[in-house]
Design an enzyme around this catalytic site. Structure first.
Site, mmCIF file in Angstrom:
data_model
loop_
_atom_site.group_PDB
_atom_site.id
_atom_site.type_symbol
_atom_site.label_atom_id
_atom_site.label_comp_id
_atom_site.label_asym_id
_atom_site.label_seq_id
_atom_site.Cartn_x
_atom_site.Cartn_y
_atom_site.Cartn_z
ATOM 1 N N GLY A 311 0.847 -1.180 0.000
ATOM 2 C CA GLY A 311 0.000 0.000 0.000
ATOM 3 C C GLY A 311 0.884 1.231 0.000
ATOM 4 O O GLY A 311 2.104 1.141 -0.061
ATOM 5 N N ASP A 312 0.266 2.403 0.079
ATOM 6 C CA ASP A 312 0.998 3.671 0.097
ATOM 7 C C ASP A 312 1.997 3.737 -1.068
ATOM 8 O O ASP A 312 1.591 3.762 -2.209
ATOM 9 C CB ASP A 312 1.681 3.883 1.446
ATOM 10 C CG ASP A 312 0.680 4.071 2.585
ATOM 11 O OD1 ASP A 312 -0.533 3.951 2.325
ATOM 12 O OD2 ASP A 312 1.086 4.321 3.719
ATOM 13 N N HIS A 313 3.297 3.707 -0.786
ATOM 14 C CA HIS A 313 4.302 3.873 -1.847
ATOM 15 C C HIS A 313 4.712 2.515 -2.440
ATOM 16 O O HIS A 313 5.899 2.224 -2.595
ATOM 17 C CB HIS A 313 5.529 4.602 -1.290
ATOM 18 C CG HIS A 313 5.252 6.011 -0.884
ATOM 19 N ND1 HIS A 313 4.592 6.329 0.291
ATOM 20 C CD2 HIS A 313 5.512 7.188 -1.497
ATOM 21 C CE1 HIS A 313 4.474 7.647 0.390
ATOM 22 N NE2 HIS A 313 5.022 8.195 -0.683
#
Length: 717
Positions: A311-313
């Site tokens: 998730g995120d980056h």
């Protein structure tokens, strides 16, 4: 006695005693910090592992401010504007939030931006437009009443996830975290040295939980701090002139902003990916995996484990891509929203263990007077549990503000049951695989295996009216006793694997999930016709094989026995009649839920049977094609009944009806997983009501069982 462990819990500075008490109560063996919380020093000596959430791209504003040219960037596209005169002025940041994004005025706009006449699709020459820094506008020489857009680079001056958490939690005094580009040499050297120093300064940390590596999925806010565009699979924020020059050298052709902004669609996962976008994904995988490995090697050199948050980056890591294993991670952790997102984590290869962060996240958007965290926790587990029995995670955990969870009446007791059942799955099965059918099912779309368990999704288990009728297919499959492959049209061209007995194509016309113009490729249609004709099965949902061509909308209308009325054959009479007596419907008690359905589907040919209709049009149709069979659904949202319906349809399409009751339960609200290696079966009740069900083993009734609401019952054979 069931062994403990396999559990990670969050903590914070003001929850030391509560953390230790809960760790003992739940028998957790790991503690973590989260975005917005801090790991107390007093817990570093506690038994078990200590996770440290680690950010490679943020939480260092001093560096970002000192190196503005190495702040991360995103390709943006303006709205379309109509020229009413021979010049047009477009304000670039109109509709975007200027606290999140800032126009890149460092690099040459004429090299990296693009102005397009959207009426003709032509690129406007660079000598026909100029950027005026003082006004933030691009001024264009235009053709009257043509539409225009500008694609441009902007710096991400506020990390999108930090911005989301800031808004969600109503933080007041937290500074906005800027995000920097680790791919660039100067920042890369700084980040590596910073990671080394972190490992030295934190000898008690056992697991570095990268959140994540280098490129954020596309999360763009509007000028009112609302989400403007969210693409969990998006690559729009993985760009910079430095990266794009490398791409040009690798690919051998000139990069265009249009390869990313894609007419304003931003290469949504629903778009059939262009060659150039596929090339860009491949290039990013190579470069991201190479650099991520260097960071993982640093972590390993200090005797610590390296974990990646899915998730995120996460952009560029592509856990089902061919370069992921090169990173050398010890573990992957991700958010479990349902069975599909659980399989998205548990099916990852090339790591030592997988971990799921269960819902709800301990944030005030759920833990409030209008929220129901207990209901969310139970629903989350009901869907995840059935998939867990097919492909279990190694660990589970929770995240957020522990104080919210501890103070919510009954919540800890609720997750106690989740944790207990999760541990039972590992204890009773002795890590053995559950029984699956003697054939495989393949999901056919434009992405294939790189988007395993990601079909028809917008953003990680978020419900959308436009997609739930198709997401239900893979949600049902995630917990079925079926081995599932995800194949692309190129895989079909290269030859359908002999283990595959049923192919499923589900979605709406023109999307990556149905395939678009792949269906007018002679090789594709002939190979699938042959596959079915020789005894294979085909299941279509929604608008499968759709592309208007040669008098047909469904290009495999002959195989499926259905086509769609698009207005061209209204003068052709259609005489479809209902005949609902069929193997597929034998234990279906309620009217079938087709979700949004699909209008104007009619049966045609000589070998079809209509099982469900909406007035004069069809919703569920079977068809015989040579030695093979097909099934058409107008839609299939997730529900226990629809899971049973799909299971029967698969066995019917595979011509394997006689094998369906090798391990089987009659009540459609229940499901069974068999573990022959340890002589056990488990029956799960997927409903909130008490139920009774018959158990079949090898086609014969083995017994009748009562199950309480949500119960999981283990039976020794």
């Amino acid at each position: 006695m069931i062994k403990g462990g396999r559990l990670t819990i969050p903590t914070d500075l003001d929850m030391i005693k509560e953390t230790l008490a809960l760790k003992e109560e739940l028998d957790a063996d790991a503690i973590r910090d989260c975005d917005g919380t801090i790991m107390p020093d007093e817990l570093l000596e506690s038994n078990g592992k200590i996770y440290a959430t680690y950010y490679t791209t943020r939480k260092d504003n001093e560096w970002a401010e000192a190196n503005p040219e190495e702040v991360q960037q995103e390709y943006l596209i303006t709205d379309r504007y109509t020229a009413r005169n021979t010049t047009l002025e477009i304000k670039l940041m109109h509709g975007f939030h200027t606290q999140q994004l800032k126009v890149n005025e460092i690099d040459d706009p004429k090299e990296w931006w693009e102005v397009i006449d959207r009426t003709t699709g032509e690129i406007v020459p660079t000598d026909k437009w100029n950027y005026v820094s003082e006004t933030g506008c691009v001024v264009i020489e235009t053709i009257k009443y043509h539409e225009y857009t500008v694609s441009f680079l902007a710096f991400l001056i506020w990390d999108p996830v930090h911005m989301y958490n800031f808004i969600t939690n109503d933080w007041k005094d937290a500074p906005h975290q800027c995000t920097f580009d680790v791919r660039q040499p100067k920042t890369q050297a700084h980040v590596k040295e910073k990671l080394r120093q972190f490992c030295i300064d934190n000898p008690h940390i056992d697991v570095i939980r990268f959140t994540t590596f280098f490129h954020q999925f596309t999360l763009t806010f509007d000028d009112q701090k609302r989400e403007k565009y969210v693409e969990w699979f998006g690559y729009s924020a993985s760009v910079s002139p430095y990266i794009l020059r490398q791409f040009e050298k690798w690919a051998g052709y000139k990069f265009r902003p249009e390869f990313i902004v894609d007419q304003g669609y931003h290469n949504s996962i629903f778009r059939i990916p262009s060659k150039e976008f596929r090339d860009f994904i491949e290039f990013q995988q190579i470069e991201v995996s190479k650099l991520a490995k260097e960071l993982v090697d640093i972590v390993h050199s200090y005797g610590k484990e390296a974990m990646m948050f899915l998730g995120d980056h996460w952009i560029g890591t592509e856990p089902f891509g061919k370069h992921f294993e090169n990173i050398g991670l010890d573990a992957v952790v991700g958010s479990v929203g349902n069975g599909v997102t659980m399989r998205m984590i548990s099916d990852i290869k090339g790591v030592k263990y997988t971990e799921g962060r269960f819902l709800p996240y301990f944030f005030p958007d759920v833990f409030n007077e209008n929220g129901d965290p207990i209901k969310e926790a139970n629903e989350n587990w009901l869907q995840a549990r059935r998939a867990m029995l097919r492909s279990p995670l190694d660990r589970i955990g929770y995240g957020g503000y522990l104080k919210l969870a501890v103070e919510w009446p009954g919540f800890i007791d609720t997750i106690k049951n989740v944790i207990s059942e999760f541990r039972q799955i590992h204890e009773y099965t002795n890590q053995t695989k559950s029984y699956t059918a003697p054939f495989k099912v393949a999901i056919l779309n434009s992405w294939g295996s790189i988007r395993r368990w990601m079909n028809n999704q917008v953003h990680h288990a978020i419900w959308y009216r436009e997609i739930y009728s198709y997401v239900g297919v893979i949600e049902c499959l995630s917990g079925m006793p079926i081995d599932v492959e995800f194949i692309s049209f190129d895989d079909v061209r290269n030859g359908i694997d002999s283990d595959i007995k049923v192919i499923i194509n589900a979605g709406t016309q023109g999307t990556s999930w149905t395939g678009g113009d792949n269906w007018i490729d002679e090789e594709i249609v002939t190979k699938i016709r042959e596959f079915v004709d020789l005894g294979g099965g085909f299941i279509g949902v929604g608008e499968p094989t759709s592309y208007q061509h040669q008098g047909r909308f469904f290009q495999l209308s002959d195989v499926m026995g259905v086509d769609k009325e698009v207005g061209f054959t209204l003068s052709h009479d259609k005489y479809n009649t209902l005949n609902a007596k069929h193997f597929i419907l034998e234990d279906i008690e309620e009217p079938v839920d087709f979700g949004e359905g699909m209008a104007s589907i009619y049966a045609q040919g000589d070998n079809y049977q209509v099982l469900a209709m909406d007035q004069k049009y069809c919703q569920l149709v079977t068809n015989q094609y040579g030695k093979g069979r097909s099934v058409y659904f107008a839609g299939l949202p997730y529900s226990p009944q629809n899971c049973r319906l799909l299971l029967r349809a698969i066995y019917f399409a595979a011509s394997e009806e006689n094998n369906m009751k090798k391990y089987f339960v009659t009540n459609m609200n229940t499901e069974i997983a068999a573990f022959p290696s340890v002589n056990k079966v488990v029956i799960i009740n997927n409903s909130n009501n008490d139920v009774k069900t018959d158990l079949y083993i090898e086609g014969k009734v083995h017994g009748t069982y009562d199950l309480k609401a949500m119960e999981m019952k283990w039976i020794e054979l």
